[in-house]
Design an enzyme around this catalytic site. Structure first.
Site, PDB file in Angstrom:
ATOM      1  CE1 TYR A  91     -13.173  10.446 -18.773  1.00 22.57           C
ATOM      2  CE2 TYR A  91     -12.785  10.869 -16.443  1.00 22.57           C
ATOM      3  CZ  TYR A  91     -13.187  10.026 -17.462  1.00 22.57           C
ATOM      4  OH  TYR A  91     -13.604   8.766 -17.148  1.00 22.57           O
ATOM      5  NE  ARG A 105      -2.628   0.805   3.532  1.00 19.14           N
ATOM      6  CZ  ARG A 105      -2.068   1.555   4.504  1.00 19.14           C
ATOM      7  NH1 ARG A 105      -1.803   2.816   4.315  1.00 19.14           N
ATOM      8  NH2 ARG A 105      -1.799   1.006   5.676  1.00 19.14           N
TER       9      ARG A 105
HETATM   10  C1  LIG Z   1     -10.112   8.177 -18.684  1.00 17.24           C
HETATM   11  C2  LIG Z   1      -9.608   9.515 -18.353  1.00 17.24           C
HETATM   12  C3  LIG Z   1      -9.428   9.909 -17.025  1.00 17.24           C
HETATM   13  C4  LIG Z   1      -9.786   9.012 -15.861  1.00 17.24           C
HETATM   14  O1  LIG Z   1      -8.996   7.864 -15.844  1.00 17.24           O
HETATM   15  P1  LIG Z   1      -9.478   6.486 -15.140  1.00 17.24           P
HETATM   16  O2  LIG Z   1      -8.276   5.599 -15.308  1.00 17.24           O
HETATM   17  O3  LIG Z   1     -10.690   5.998 -15.859  1.00 17.24           O
HETATM   18  O4  LIG Z   1      -9.774   6.799 -13.720  1.00 17.24           O
HETATM   19  C5  LIG Z   1      -8.905  11.168 -16.786  1.00 17.24           C
HETATM   20  N1  LIG Z   1      -8.598  12.015 -17.789  1.00 17.24           N
HETATM   21  C6  LIG Z   1      -8.769  11.666 -19.081  1.00 17.24           C
HETATM   22  C7  LIG Z   1      -8.406  12.633 -20.157  1.00 17.24           C
HETATM   23  C8  LIG Z   1      -9.284  10.415 -19.412  1.00 17.24           C
HETATM   24  O5  LIG Z   1      -9.473  10.076 -20.693  1.00 17.24           O
END
Ligand SMILES: *Cc1c(COP(=O)(O)O)cnc(C)c1O
Length: 384
Positions: free
Chosen positions: A104, A50
């Site tokens: 995002y 962890r």
């Molecule tokens: C998918 C994505 C995220 C989040 O990533 P996860 O691995 O799904 O938590 C953040 N930023 C962008 C630009 C993404 O495409």
């Protein structure tokens, strides 16, 4: 080895190349152990998975830091975990975060629904309006967050004027460069302080691991690591091993993603069924000139606006045979999704239209198949 600094393809395969000792494995084994024997009476750091000090976690972070040109890096349990902890590492109650409005959906949710609970205010600017960045800085502003290339309109944000503002006001510039990967874009070289990446996407590249990464200065990564231990966000050793394996082919995968993205975008731009095609490699893209200098490749992501709105989109998606209708991106297989139902679900149709994502918008992640087969599948789905 020679003293020449290894290129990105070599770094992706080896990290810093070293001669292997006799009888040692060429591939690092998975160290599937939560804990490690500690010398009795030793005050040295305890090894516990962890804590992020399992060998698989350490090796992966070292290799990724080299690829980003960073002092240090750390991997987290997801891209969202990386974004959340990078921000918690710099922001305190009363602070203000200045963010690009083209980000995002999950990140938008984190900023709007969670950071407020910690007394952190967030405001948004159109990232291409250079003067707005400076005008929007408050006394309490502590950090700037930018995503580039953007999801799903593939805008490539010029980081230089934003980095200038962040330096002038002593802010931390944090950049989510998931869509580019360090093969196409290295934000730290362009003035960013921190790079955030969803390793779920191109870094791992095989749609079989959820992971995230943060790279930056050693002291910043130390703080993210401290938070990672307390908030329980470390990557599992097996997942770390898989991402490290994915990284070995990152450079060649990106080469094909870049080539396929360009071929598919050029083809789509010539089809009447698409009202618009968003791809930074096309000459009519608003950031084409800048992207041509800033990116080593235009990437595998293509935004398609199908005429006929959601009805036409449904017909189109139901006819696809190879390209899978699934969220996510950056894997070896081509995927297509509707941002209105996935990454940008939290926004109203009006909000989406305002940021350039009308109904009928499709986000295509070109895999590493033969470009002709991706195009062939799209073509038959258009009803030809
Ligand atoms: C998918 C994505 C995220 C989040 O990533 P996860 O691995 O799904 O938590 C953040 N930023 C962008 C630009 C993404 O495409």
């Amino acid at each position: 080895m020679t003293t020449r600094t290894p290129g990105p393809s070599t770094l992706a395969v080896h990290g810093l190349p070293q001669r292997h000792a006799d009888w040692t494995p060429v591939v690092s084994p998975i160290v599937q152990s939560t804990t490690f024997v500690h010398p009795v009476g030793s005050a040295e750091e305890v090894l516990y998975s962890r804590y992020g000090n399992n060998p698989n976690q350490v090796d992966l972070a070292r290799k990724y830091a080299l690829l980003e040109g960073a002092e240090a890096a750390v991997f987290l349990a997801s891209g969202m975990g990386a974004t959340a902890l990078a921000h918690l590492a710099v922001l305190r109650p009363g602070d203000h975060l200045l963010a690009s409005e083209w980000i995002y959906g999950g990140t938008r949710g984190l900023f709007d629904d969670e950071l407020g609970r910690f007394g952190i205010e967030v405001s948004y600017v159109d990232p291409t309006q250079h003067r707005l960045w400076r005008k929007s800085v408050r006394k309490s502003t502590r950090a700037i967050f930018v995503e580039t290339p953007t999801n799903p309109t593939l805008r490539v944000i010029d980081l230089a004027p934003i980095a200038q503002v962040s330096k002038e006001f002593g802010l931390a510039l944090m950049v989510d460069a998931t869509f580019a990967s360090p093969i196409n874009l290295r934000p730290l070289a362009l003035g960013a302080d921190v790079v955030i990446s969803s390793a779920t996407k191109y870094l791992n590249g095989h749609s079989d691991v959820i992971a995230g990464a943060v790279a930056g200065s050693a002291s910043f990564i130390e703080e993210v690591t401290r938070l990672m231990r307390l908030w329980g966000q470390s990557i599992d050793p097996h997942a770390a091993w898989l991402v490290e394996r994915g990284l070995r082919t990152l450079a060649v995968r990106m080469e094909r993603h870049n080539a396929n993205g360009l071929d598919v975008a050029r083809w789509a731009a010539a089809q009447d069924e698409f009202a618009a095609v968003h791809y930074p490699g096309l000459p009519d893209h608003p950031d084409h000139a800048y992207a041509s200098t800033a990116l080593a490749g235009f990437g595998g992501m293509v935004g398609l606006e199908l005429r006929g709105g959601t009805r036409a989109v449904e017909r189109f998606l139901k006819k696809l045979k190879m390209v899978a209708h699934a969220t996510s991106l950056g894997g070896v297989e081509s995927l297509i999704s509707e941002p209105r139902l996935t990454s940008h679900k939290a926004l109203t149709p009006e909000e989406r239209a305002r940021i350039g994502i009308p109904d009928g918008f499709l986000r295509l992640s070109c895999g590493i198949e033969d470009a002709a087969d991706i195009i062939g599948d799209l073509e038959q789905a258009l009803g030809r």
